[in-house]
Write a protein that holds these residues in place. Structure first.
Motif: not given
Length: 554
Positions: A266, A276, A280
């Motif tokens: 993400a 991230s 995610s």
């Protein structure tokens, strides 16, 4: 009635008329409406756009605008409810329905006069035959009995009644089998782009909206990966056609779409790599990043890839250029060892001149967060307009705001999942698992919206399955409830049900189960959303509602 030729049976019919465009609150629907609005402006077609979130919104919008129009286009709403019965329209009003929700209502399908369905059914979607669900002799039988044309107890009449009772039982079974699961059809944005292409009015911008709509279906698990790949191949052909010139032959400020492998992380281009990966769904649940062991495993992975931790903790744009360029290949080389086999998937990115490159994944996260904005000063219509603006390539400030909102949303989801697991709040109720966001939780404002609640449910279920010692957990669905802090009424919660992780097909039986449980218990439940697996429920009725669900699903 199904439309087979969008150009002749839809677009040519509405050209020159005034149109009411009712658009559902989802990214695919908004992308589809943007494409349609672009076509309308090109051909000087007058139209009014109204965002629709619930069935009540649909009724209100219809009552407010129906007198001014004779043609109504519904995007991602209305296909699964009997429109004529619900709205009681005048005989000369025609509905054009492009809805990705399934199953479509039987009455809509067989109404040849007023309902025109634009979406195509998949090969596996079967609609009951007309004769199995409708009887043309029904009115005759009733009038015969009322008029006393035949004795009430003669043998012929009894036989007809027996036959009719048998037919009604069969009809009930056929309709139940048809409607017991809710699922999604193909992207409406892709359908609208197909229309634009056939009208020779397609462009890179319209194609990008179709790509974002299709990507949203993948990220929301509304489509299967195999189907996504087939559509992606078609979209790639359009990308090649519209972007065939070499880069040095195009103007510097030209809009350019590229087809490439994308990391299933993400917003990693707008965040740090570590953040991230932690937020995610795929990487977090695979590596169990909410545990100390998972954190250690992440550090091991980064070390084996040769990525210094200091580089991975700073913003991606500040990382060393050589490390950024090699990131995908390095992750791919270590994917099998760490169980990240699906870390890469086929996707698209867009760039214009020297501006940053944005992936379709970035757009989906940003627009979804804008759509469910937690700012109390903004109305639902304001949020809808923000998403519409963010999809316009030149308005990057709105998109960047959506990216920041999305980061906050993903952090809230991660914290809540960690709380569920640390406090053992994912409980087995027999036929399903359930978890409750406790009232007063600071992040509850994020979850009081359908998309974010669904994402929390999927994250929670996959995280629970990843740490659970019970093999049965893979075959259990999950129900999650949260206080509806956005509602004007107090003591109301949102309930969301999702299928088990062992199910490959994204078919959901909770819509029908919620409806039956509410009827059985007389609970104060609002079955208002077009995504039927999400309902509003009175907190006072929650325990008896859950008891009814347990007995229904056992």
């Amino acid at each position: 009635m199904f439309i087979t030729d969008l150009r002749k049976q839809f677009y040519n019919l509405i050209t020159g008329k005034r149109i009411l465009l009712l658009v559902h609150f989802d990214v695919d629907g908004i992308c589809a409406s943007k494409i349609l609005q672009s076509l309308f402006r090109t051909d000087h077609i007058l139209y009014t756009v109204v965002p629709i979130q619930t069935r009540t919104d649909l009724i209100n919008a219809f009552q407010q605008h129906a007198e001014q129009v004779k043609h109504i286009v519904l995007i991602n709403c209305g296909g699964c409810i009997d429109l004529v019965d619900l709205l009681q329209p005048s005989d000369d009003l025609v509905f054009f329905v492009a809805d990705n929700h399934r199953p479509l209502d039987i009455c809509n399908i067989y109404n040849a006069e007023q309902i025109r369905i634009m979406t195509k059914l998949g090969d596996e979607e079967e609609v009951p035959a007309f004769d199995d669900v409708f009887r043309e002799d029904e009115s005759e039988e009733e009038s015969d009995e009322e008029g006393g044309k035949r004795p009430r107890f003669d043998e012929e009449a009894l036989e007809k009644r027996r036959e009719r009772r048998h037919w009604e039982q069969q009809r009930h079974k056929i309709i139940f089998d048809y409607t017991q699961f809710s699922y999604y059809g193909s992207s409406t944005a892709t359908l609208m782009f197909d229309l634009a292409w056939k009208l020779s009015k397609d462009s890179n911008e319209l194609l990008w909206w179709a790509i974002v709509g299709e990507t949203e279906q993948l990220i929301s698990e509304q489509t299967e990966p195999d189907k996504y790949l087939l559509v992606t191949a078609t979209l790639q052909n359009h990308v090649s056609r519209l972007n065939h010139k070499a880069q040095d032959e195009q103007p510097l400020d030209c809009l350019r779409i590229t087809f490439e492998k994308e990391l299933q992380l993400a917003l990693y281009r707008h965040w740090s790599l570590v953040e991230s990966m932690r937020h995610s769904l795929y990487s977090a649940t695979t590596l169990r990043l909410w545990t100390l062991k998972g954190e250690k495993r992440l550090h091991e992975l980064l070390a084996e890839m040769g990525l210094p931790l200091a580089q991975c903790k700073q913003k991606y744009c500040g990382m060393d250029v050589s490390l950024r360029n090699e990131l995908q290949s390095l992750l791919e080389s270590k994917a099998e060892k760490y169980g990240l086999n699906n870390i890469l998937f086929a996707s698209f990115s867009i760039s214009q001149g020297f501006r940053s490159k944005f992936s379709a994944l970035d757009y989906v996260y940003a627009t979804s967060a804008l759509l469910e904005n937690t700012d109390k000063e903004k109305t639902a219509t304001d949020a809808f307009l923000d998403v519409t603006d963010s999809l316009t390539i030149s308005k990057l400030t709105v998109l960047e705001k959506g990216i920041e909102n999305s980061k906050q949303q993903l952090e809230a989801i991660y914290r809540q999942v960690q709380t569920f697991l640390d406090m053992n709040q994912v409980i087995s109720a027999g036929p399903f698992l359930y978890a409750t966001v406790i009232e007063g939780t600071p992040d509850a404002r994020f979850f009081a919206a359908p998309h974010c609640l669904s994402l929390l449910a999927r994250f929670t279920l996959k995280a629970h399955v990843a740490v659970s010692r019970s093999k049965k957990s893979r075959s259990l669905p999950l129900i999650i409830t949260t206080p509806d802090v956005r509602s004007s009424e107090s003591n109301i919660c949102l309930v969301c049900g999702i299928p088990p992780t062992s199910e490959e097909s994204p078919r959901n039986f909770f819509g029908k189960a919620f409806e039956q449980a509410a009827d059985k218990t007389g609970s104060k439940a609002e079955l208002e959303f077009f995504d039927t697996n999400i309902i509003r429920l009175s907190v006072d009725d929650r325990s008896k509602f859950f008891d009814a669900l347990i007995s229904l699903l056992s």
